[in-house]
Write a protein that holds these residues in place. Structure first.
Motif, PDB file in Angstrom:
ATOM      1  N   ALA A  49       0.793  -1.237   0.000  1.00  0.00           N
ATOM      2  CA  ALA A  49       0.000   0.000   0.000  1.00  0.00           C
ATOM      3  C   ALA A  49       0.824   1.286   0.000  1.00  0.00           C
ATOM      4  CB  ALA A  49      -0.991  -0.004   1.166  1.00  0.00           C
ATOM      5  N   PRO A  50       1.812   1.465   0.893  1.00  0.00           N
ATOM      6  CA  PRO A  50       2.542   2.739   0.876  1.00  0.00           C
ATOM      7  C   PRO A  50       3.316   2.974  -0.420  1.00  0.00           C
ATOM      8  CG  PRO A  50       3.415   1.282   2.602  1.00  0.00           C
ATOM      9  CD  PRO A  50       2.227   0.611   2.002  1.00  0.00           C
ATOM     10  N   HIS A  51       3.790   1.918  -1.037  1.00  0.00           N
ATOM     11  CA  HIS A  51       4.516   2.041  -2.307  1.00  0.00           C
ATOM     12  C   HIS A  51       3.557   2.463  -3.424  1.00  0.00           C
ATOM     13  CE1 HIS A  51       8.021   0.336  -0.383  1.00  0.00           C
ATOM     14  NE2 HIS A  51       7.269  -0.666   0.054  1.00  0.00           N
ATOM     15  N   ILE A  52       2.367   1.895  -3.410  1.00  0.00           N
ATOM     16  CA  ILE A  52       1.351   2.262  -4.399  1.00  0.00           C
ATOM     17  C   ILE A  52       0.976   3.723  -4.234  1.00  0.00           C
ATOM     18  CG2 ILE A  52      -1.076   1.930  -5.062  1.00  0.00           C
ATOM     19  CD1 ILE A  52      -0.662  -1.087  -4.362  1.00  0.00           C
ATOM     20  N   LEU A  53       0.707   4.121  -3.003  1.00  0.00           N
ATOM     21  CA  LEU A  53       0.261   5.488  -2.755  1.00  0.00           C
ATOM     22  C   LEU A  53       1.338   6.518  -3.080  1.00  0.00           C
ATOM     23  CD1 LEU A  53      -1.837   4.895   0.479  1.00  0.00           C
ATOM     24  CD2 LEU A  53      -2.684   5.358  -1.833  1.00  0.00           C
ATOM     25  N   SER A  54       2.593   6.173  -2.893  1.00  0.00           N
ATOM     26  CA  SER A  54       3.651   7.122  -3.234  1.00  0.00           C
ATOM     27  C   SER A  54       3.882   7.198  -4.745  1.00  0.00           C
ATOM     28  CB  SER A  54       4.949   6.800  -2.497  1.00  0.00           C
ATOM     29  OG  SER A  54       5.499   5.597  -2.955  1.00  0.00           O
ATOM     30  N   ALA A  55       3.548   6.144  -5.477  1.00  0.00           N
ATOM     31  CA  ALA A  55       3.722   6.132  -6.934  1.00  0.00           C
ATOM     32  C   ALA A  55       2.560   6.793  -7.670  1.00  0.00           C
ATOM     33  CB  ALA A  55       3.899   4.700  -7.431  1.00  0.00           C
ATOM     34  N   ALA A  56       1.381   6.787  -7.054  1.00  0.00           N
ATOM     35  CA  ALA A  56       0.179   7.341  -7.687  1.00  0.00           C
ATOM     36  C   ALA A  56       0.158   8.860  -7.487  1.00  0.00           C
ATOM     37  CB  ALA A  56      -1.061   6.701  -7.079  1.00  0.00           C
ATOM     38  N   LYS A  57      -0.086   9.577  -8.566  1.00  0.00           N
ATOM     39  CA  LYS A  57      -0.146  11.041  -8.539  1.00  0.00           C
ATOM     40  C   LYS A  57      -1.473  11.504  -9.120  1.00  0.00           C
ATOM     41  CE  LYS A  57       4.226  11.171  -7.370  1.00  0.00           C
ATOM     42  NZ  LYS A  57       4.422  10.819  -6.014  1.00  0.00           N
TER      43      LYS A  57
END
Length: 145
Positions: A49-57
Motif C-alpha cells: 500500500a505505501p509504495h502504491i500510494l507514493s507512486a500514484a499522482k
C-alpha cells in the motif's frame, strides 16, 4: 498533454501481454503521456500500500471488483472531465491478492470492469485498451462502434 500513470504491482511475464500493452501505449502516445510504474510484490497487500500510494499522482482510480461500473462512454466522459481540468490521472492495478483498504480509501474513484476477477497481467491490457478507446470516443473516431 495529459499525464496518465498506470501503477501496477508485479511484472508482466508473458510476451503476448507485453506486446498488447506496448501496442496500446503506442496508440495512446498522440493523446497522452502514459507511464507504467511497476512495483515489486510485497509479502502482503498492506506492505504494498505505501509504495502504491507514493507512486500514484493526481486523481487516483483504483481498480477493484467492488468499484463503480462505467460503460466505455462513461469512462471516456470521466477522462475528458479530468483532461479538461488538466489533472494527472493514476490508475492502480493491485497484485493477484488485490488492493489494501488503505489504497481503496485513498482513491478518488473505485472502478470495476466486471463482477468477474481477471488476472492482473490481463487487466493491464484491458485497461490500456479502454483508455485508448476513451480517447478515441472523445475524438469522435469510428474505433468505438
Amino acid at each position: 498533454m495529459i499525464k496518465i500513470n498506470i501503477v501496477c504491482v508485479g511484472k508482466i511475464k508473458e510476451e503476448f501481454y507485453r506486446s498488447a500493452v506496448a501496442e496500446y501505449l503506442k496508440r495512446l502516445s498522440r493523446f497522452a503521456k502514459v507511464e507504467i510504474k511497476e512495483l515489486a510484490e510485497g509479502k502482503n497487500i498492506e506492505e504494498e500500500a505505501p509504495h502504491i500510494l507514493s507512486a500514484a499522482k493526481g486523481f487516483l482510480i483504483a481498480l477493484c471488483i467492488e468499484g463503480k461500473k462505467l460503460s466505455s462512454e462513461g469512462l471516456a466522459s470521466e477522462i475528458k472531465r479530468l483532461c479538461d481540468k488538466g489533472e494527472e490521472i493514476s490508475f492502480v492495478i493491485g497484485s493477484s491478492c488485490g488492493l489494501s483498504q488503505k489504497v481503496k480509501d485513498a482513491a478518488n474513484l473505485k472502478l470495476s470492469f466486471s463482477d468477474m476477477t481477471f488476472p492482473h497481467q490481463l487487466m493491464r491490457v484491458i485497461l490500456t485498451e479502454q483508455i485508448y478507446r476513451a480517447f478515441m470516443i472523445n475524438s469522435e473516431s469510428s474505433y468505438h462502434k
